[in-house]
Design an enzyme around this catalytic site. Structure first.
Site, PDB file in Angstrom:
ATOM      1  N   GLU A   7     -59.887   2.359  -9.875  1.00  0.00           N
ATOM      2  CA  GLU A   7     -58.900   3.413 -10.105  1.00  0.00           C
ATOM      3  C   GLU A   7     -59.504   4.742 -10.537  1.00  0.00           C
ATOM      4  OE1 GLU A   7     -56.705  -0.351 -11.504  1.00  0.00           O
ATOM      5  OE2 GLU A   7     -58.733   0.403 -11.480  1.00  0.00           O
ATOM      6  N   ASP A  82     -54.083  -6.646 -13.211  1.00  0.00           N
ATOM      7  CA  ASP A  82     -52.691  -6.878 -13.579  1.00  0.00           C
ATOM      8  C   ASP A  82     -51.805  -6.491 -12.399  1.00  0.00           C
ATOM      9  OD1 ASP A  82     -52.859  -4.144 -13.576  1.00  0.00           O
ATOM     10  OD2 ASP A  82     -52.086  -3.846 -15.597  1.00  0.00           O
ATOM     11  N   GLU A  84     -49.955  -3.831 -11.798  1.00  0.00           N
ATOM     12  CA  GLU A  84     -50.163  -2.471 -11.292  1.00  0.00           C
ATOM     13  C   GLU A  84     -51.467  -2.383 -10.497  1.00  0.00           C
ATOM     14  OE1 GLU A  84     -48.186   0.410 -11.511  1.00  0.00           O
ATOM     15  OE2 GLU A  84     -46.703  -1.083 -12.101  1.00  0.00           O
ATOM     16  N   TYR A 296     -59.878  -5.802 -20.967  1.00  0.00           N
ATOM     17  CA  TYR A 296     -58.718  -5.097 -20.422  1.00  0.00           C
ATOM     18  C   TYR A 296     -57.599  -5.034 -21.455  1.00  0.00           C
ATOM     19  CZ  TYR A 296     -55.366  -3.464 -16.979  1.00  0.00           C
ATOM     20  OH  TYR A 296     -54.454  -2.708 -16.302  1.00  0.00           O
ATOM     21  N   ARG A 298     -54.256  -4.099 -21.172  1.00  0.00           N
ATOM     22  CA  ARG A 298     -52.849  -4.394 -20.878  1.00  0.00           C
ATOM     23  C   ARG A 298     -52.707  -5.896 -20.688  1.00  0.00           C
ATOM     24  NH1 ARG A 298     -53.656   0.488 -18.118  1.00  0.00           N
ATOM     25  NH2 ARG A 298     -52.360   2.179 -18.955  1.00  0.00           N
ATOM     26  N   HIS A 343     -53.713 -12.122 -19.644  1.00  0.00           N
ATOM     27  CA  HIS A 343     -55.165 -12.139 -19.628  1.00  0.00           C
ATOM     28  C   HIS A 343     -55.647 -12.489 -21.021  1.00  0.00           C
ATOM     29  CE1 HIS A 343     -54.585 -10.111 -15.823  1.00  0.00           C
ATOM     30  NE2 HIS A 343     -53.858  -9.214 -16.438  1.00  0.00           N
TER      31      HIS A 343
END
Length: 919
Positions: A7, A82, A84, A296, A298, A343
């Site tokens: 990203e 995830d 997204e 991570y 989120r 996660h």
């Protein structure tokens, strides 16, 4: 050489270090496609077909990836692990396929890693998979739902409730939480109660505090001492009796550490300890993740990988010793509603590195990493152990009973590293340490002055005698009184008044916690939801607390009346569960959309014939307890206080603001701000007939609220004087706080500065529709001449001729008019430090030095014909410092490039052979 897409460029840079030159790592810069913000992007008549569009700023990133695939025909999608991240990978694959950048023979794979470390990245590359379509479908369902709600419900709000900006599937439910909490606070009625405490002394002379728990042989409940009379009797009962320790009980207690962080608890703790908002927390955590420092961020998960647990236990042993490590690792149960989207917890990637060893320069990153590191280590540390002691005290006649509690830490355990914050801290005395006390001890009472500070701190005025430092212990014969406290004379026995408190307003931390409890939203959405309702102007943040604005109340009231089901907590949580089933592959997302849209579209259609007046009346009734609370004298709270005949009701302005107005408008122009009446505000408010400020030169000076804003007026409108002198009140001035002298200053405008030195035409200063300005004309009513803006309101009364001439000349020059800037007396040259011409100018009030927009008067003792550049620069610096302007350093010019030598035209070559991977 495969093309790896992530990203962000920061993440790409970190991963590139681990993969080396064998891979091309590029960034998509987030989502590359989205639904266009227009009707029809989700086709409800065609099986919810969705129209996607590549954002204009994303086209270049997609092109860069497409260009890279021309040379390297393999694509690895390595976006976040995830929903997204899965959606971004899917969008990229779809967009590149449409461009024909992905061909039939192009290998496309998906890899995920929970932390950006060399081992995690290289392991992920060895275990590729395909895009997880159930996760993508869960994303598609959420995006479609949010679109359908936003693009169908928001227009209803715009038409029926002027000023409302938007509504959202989860946003509006979250707003409802804040509004309902505010209504609870407003409806709350405090209840009085009293408590009694005594400062007692042991036989060895040590002091400790005890609270009254029994009176006349009865155990006291919270509200048993309901007023000062009952409290005084209780204080006298304690002060007049000898007290003895009836029992001492000590028992061990323990505290276990909190679980490691997941998204919601990280946001809550960062808010409690640092005042960081949810968006700020997630942005900071994102940078830590992309730099490879944390896993991570989120996640709904609180479990830790076995190797991470081992690493944490080793780090604890190295730093604090083996006694801080429990015999068995601690295991935390995963609370995620959907295991496929959960996660590992948020933790450091390397437990041995604290914040100091990472040398983080950003303060937010340093604080947040330190919080995550401490919480992670603490969650694997030994239990903290205490000894809690409870001492029961009584009188011989059993009429009075007191209790003292305290605790001693036996072993600090995880508290050596970390203790979780609390949202609303109560005044709990259980943590106090008690002196040595034994059963049967006869207790004394400290002198009354020992509690003097507590007595002085209590609210209220002194009704009885003022305490004297000479007071001594002994039996009570009197009482020192305050409206909020009672203190026995001669003994440290204090009665304190309390009132029950309303529920506290939400902070971002407690709001996220409540959303999590209700099942509203998911970790990836908390930050954006809390931010959106503030950006829309529905909620404001004061300190750490969230307070609903008028617009927020109105939107919530409207939705609760006409779309109640869709902002219901259970409905929203149930819809989230359905979406979780979609992501687990257990439900068809189009069936979820169809069920929702069938009922929601019908609810939208029912509002088509609603009239605005009908909506406002309904909201008037709903918000009546807030807008029109009962009056003290029992009169109708909706009766207009100005005309005594009209009825008050809520109205909205096109600007979006709401206010309370009279039904007899325009005959009665009474208004007040939205919300309950404020007597103090109304006393200072401007009535329809204007507010009298005083007299000047025999004329009444009043301030009015007019159609185009507030203004001041000299005298009254009469048959002889149709238009008395008036002047608008500047926007920065509060009309309710305007005083006579300021009003007279306004009415003195326009101000004559003097004749222009070049043509003798008058120069004026005034305040107009667009702010303060200068005018060079025969009169201010003359339409010709030159106007020039002034920087501030105060300059209208202070600007001199030199400055006025300069501004007018600059204005003429800027528009290419006939006027010209004044010629300098002397040209001193370029400013030696910052560039730009420095000149000596002739002014009406004497010569001055000019550089850029700074004019510096030349002192009388300095001859303008002999002034040097150094003297001029000094004068300019002094003037700049006074005006708050900065003299910026001159930027170095880029070195000029030498013209390239002319070359002979090259002979045409044969086409080069296509480059291969071996070249």
């Amino acid at each position: 050489m495969p093309v790896v897409v992530v990203e962000s460029p920061a993440k790409a840079k970190t991963i590139n270090k681990y993969l080396g030159d064998n891979f091309t790592v590029l960034a998509s810069y987030g989502h590359v496609r989205d639904l266009p913000p227009k009707d029809g992007s989700v086709d409800t008549d065609n099986d919810f077909d969705m129209l996607w569009e590549i954002a204009s700023d994303s086209k270049k990133h997609v092109k860069a990836i497409a260009d890279a695939l021309k040379d390297d025909n393999e694509l690895i999608l390595a976006t976040d692990p995830d929903r997204e991240g899965e959606a971004i990978s899917w969008h990229l694959q779809e967009a590149l396929t449409k461009r024909k950048s992905i061909k039939k023979d192009t290998p496309v794979s998906r890899v995920v890693f929970n932390q950006i470390t060399q081992k995690a990245v290289t392991d992920a590359m060895k275990n590729p998979r395909q895009v997880d379509m159930p996760l993508v479908e869960a994303y598609l369902a959420r995006r479609a739902l949010d679109y359908l709600v936003g693009f169908n419900l928001s227009p209803v709000l715009w038409r029926k409730l002027p000023g409302a900006k938007s509504a959202g599937r989860v946003q509006s439910v979250t707003l409802r939480l804040i509004v309902e909490r505010e209504m609870e606070i407003e409806a709350f009625r405090p209840r009085e109660y009293w408590s009694v405490k005594a400062l007692l002394t042991t036989p060895s002379g040590q002091e400790f505090e005890a609270r009254l728990t029994e009176l006349t042989g009865k155990k006291l409940d919270k509200f048993d001492l309901a007023d000062a009379t009952q409290a005084e009797m209780a204080v006298q009962a304690v002060a007049s009796r000898d007290l003895t320790v009836t029992s001492v009980e000590a028992k061990p207690t323990s505290r276990n550490p909190s679980a490691p962080f997941m998204t919601s608890t990280l946001q809550q703790e960062a808010s409690r300890k640092f005042g960081m908002g949810a968006r700020q927390t997630m942005s900071t955590a994102q940078r830590l993740y992309e730099a490879g420092h944390i896993t991570y961020m989120r996640t709904d998960g609180i479990d830790m990988a076995p190797e991470a647990v081992t690493m944490a236990r080793d780090a604890i042993t190295d730093r604090y010793g083996s006694k801080y490590v429990p015999d068995k690792p601690r295991v935390y149960k995963n609370k995620a509603k959907n295991a496929q989207e959960a996660h590992e917890c948020v933790r450091p990637t390397d437990m041995t590195k604290d914040a100091g060893s990472l040398s983080l320069k950003d303060d937010d990153q340093r604080k947040l990493y330190d919080l995550i590191w401490k919480r992670t280590l603490a969650c694997q540390m030994e239990t903290a152990r205490f000894e809690r002691t409870t001492v029961e005290i009584g009188s011989a006649d059993r009429q009075v009973g007191l209790r003292a509690s305290g605790q001693v830490m036996i072993f600090d355990g995880f508290l050596k590293v970390y203790e979780e914050g609390r949202d609303d801290v109560s005044g709990d005395d259980d943590d106090k340490r008690l002196p040595q006390i034994d059963q049967g001890d006869k207790l004394g009472k400290a002198p009354a002055t020992a509690l003097r500070a507590d007595f002085d701190k209590a609210e209220g005025v002194v009704d009885g005698d003022v305490l004297d430092d000479g007071d001594t212990g002994g039996a009570s014969k009197g009482m020192h009184r305050k409206s909020g406290a009672l203190l026995a004379e001669g003994a440290a026995v204090l009665g304190s008044q309390h009132h029950t408190q309303p529920p506290p307003r939400y902070t971002e931390a407690t709001l996220v916690k409540r959303m999590e409890e209700l099942g509203i939203g998911r970790p990836s959405t908390y930050a954006s939801i809390v931010t959106t309702i503030q950006d829309r102007g529905y909620v404001r943040r004061e300190g750490q607390r969230l307070i609903p604005e008028d617009k927020g109340r109105l939107v919530t009231a409207f939705l609760e009346n006409y779309f109640r089901r869709y902002i219901g907590y259970d409905f929203t949580a149930d819809l989230e569960d359905q979406l979780d089933h979609v992501s687990a592959g257990d439900a068809d997302y189009k069936k979820v959309l169809d069920r929702f849209w069938r009922d929601f579209s019908a609810a939208i259609a029912e509002t088509a014939d609603l009239r605005i007046t009908e909506v406002l009346e309904k909201i008037n009734d709903v918000l009546a307890p807030h807008l029109f609370p009962p009056t003290e004298d029992g009169t109708d709270p909706r009766l207009c206080p100005n005309c005594g005949a009209g009825r008050l009701s809520m109205r909205t302005a096109r600007s979006g603001g709401a206010f309370i107005g009279c039904s007899n408008y325009p005959e009665c122009r009474y208004t007040r701000p939205f919300g309950p009446p404020d007597p103090e505000a109304e006393a200072s408010a401007i009535p329809p007939e204007g507010k009298l400020l005083g007299e000047d030169q025999g004329d009444e000076i009043r301030v009015f609220k007019g159609r185009f804003g507030p203004y001041v007026q000299r005298g009254d409108v009469t048959e002889e004087v149709k238009k008395p002198p008036r002047q608008s009140v500047p926007k920065d001035w509060e009309p309710e706080e305007l005083e006579l002298d300021r009003a007279v200053m306004l009415l003195s405008l326009p101000r004559e500065i003097g004749p222009h030195p070049e043509d003798g035409v008058m120069v004026w200063a005034n305040i107009g529709r667009y702010g303060p300005y200068l005018k060079h004309a025969e009169s201010t009513s003359h339409k010709g001449g030159t106007n020039a803006n002034l920087e501030g309101i105060d300059e209208v009364w202070t600007v001199g001729m030199n400055r006025a001439v300069q501004l007018l000349a600059e204005k003429v020059a800027s528009r290419g008019g006939r006027g010209q800037a004044a010629k300098p007396l002397r040209e001193l040259g370029e400013h030696p430090e910052v560039g730009g011409p420095v000149n000596v100018m002739k002014g009406k009030y004497g010569p001055y030095v000019k550089w850029e927009k700074i004019n510096a008067t030349i002192p009388e003792e300095v001859d303008p014909e002999e002034i040097t550049m150094a003297q001029a620069v000094h004068l300019i610096d002094e003037r700049a410092a006074k005006s708050g302007k900065k003299v910026a350093p001159k930027k170095k010019a880029a070195p000029k490039k030498k013209p390239a030598a002319k070359k002979k035209p090259a002979a045409k070559k044969k086409p080069a052979a296509k480059k291969t991977s071996d070249d």
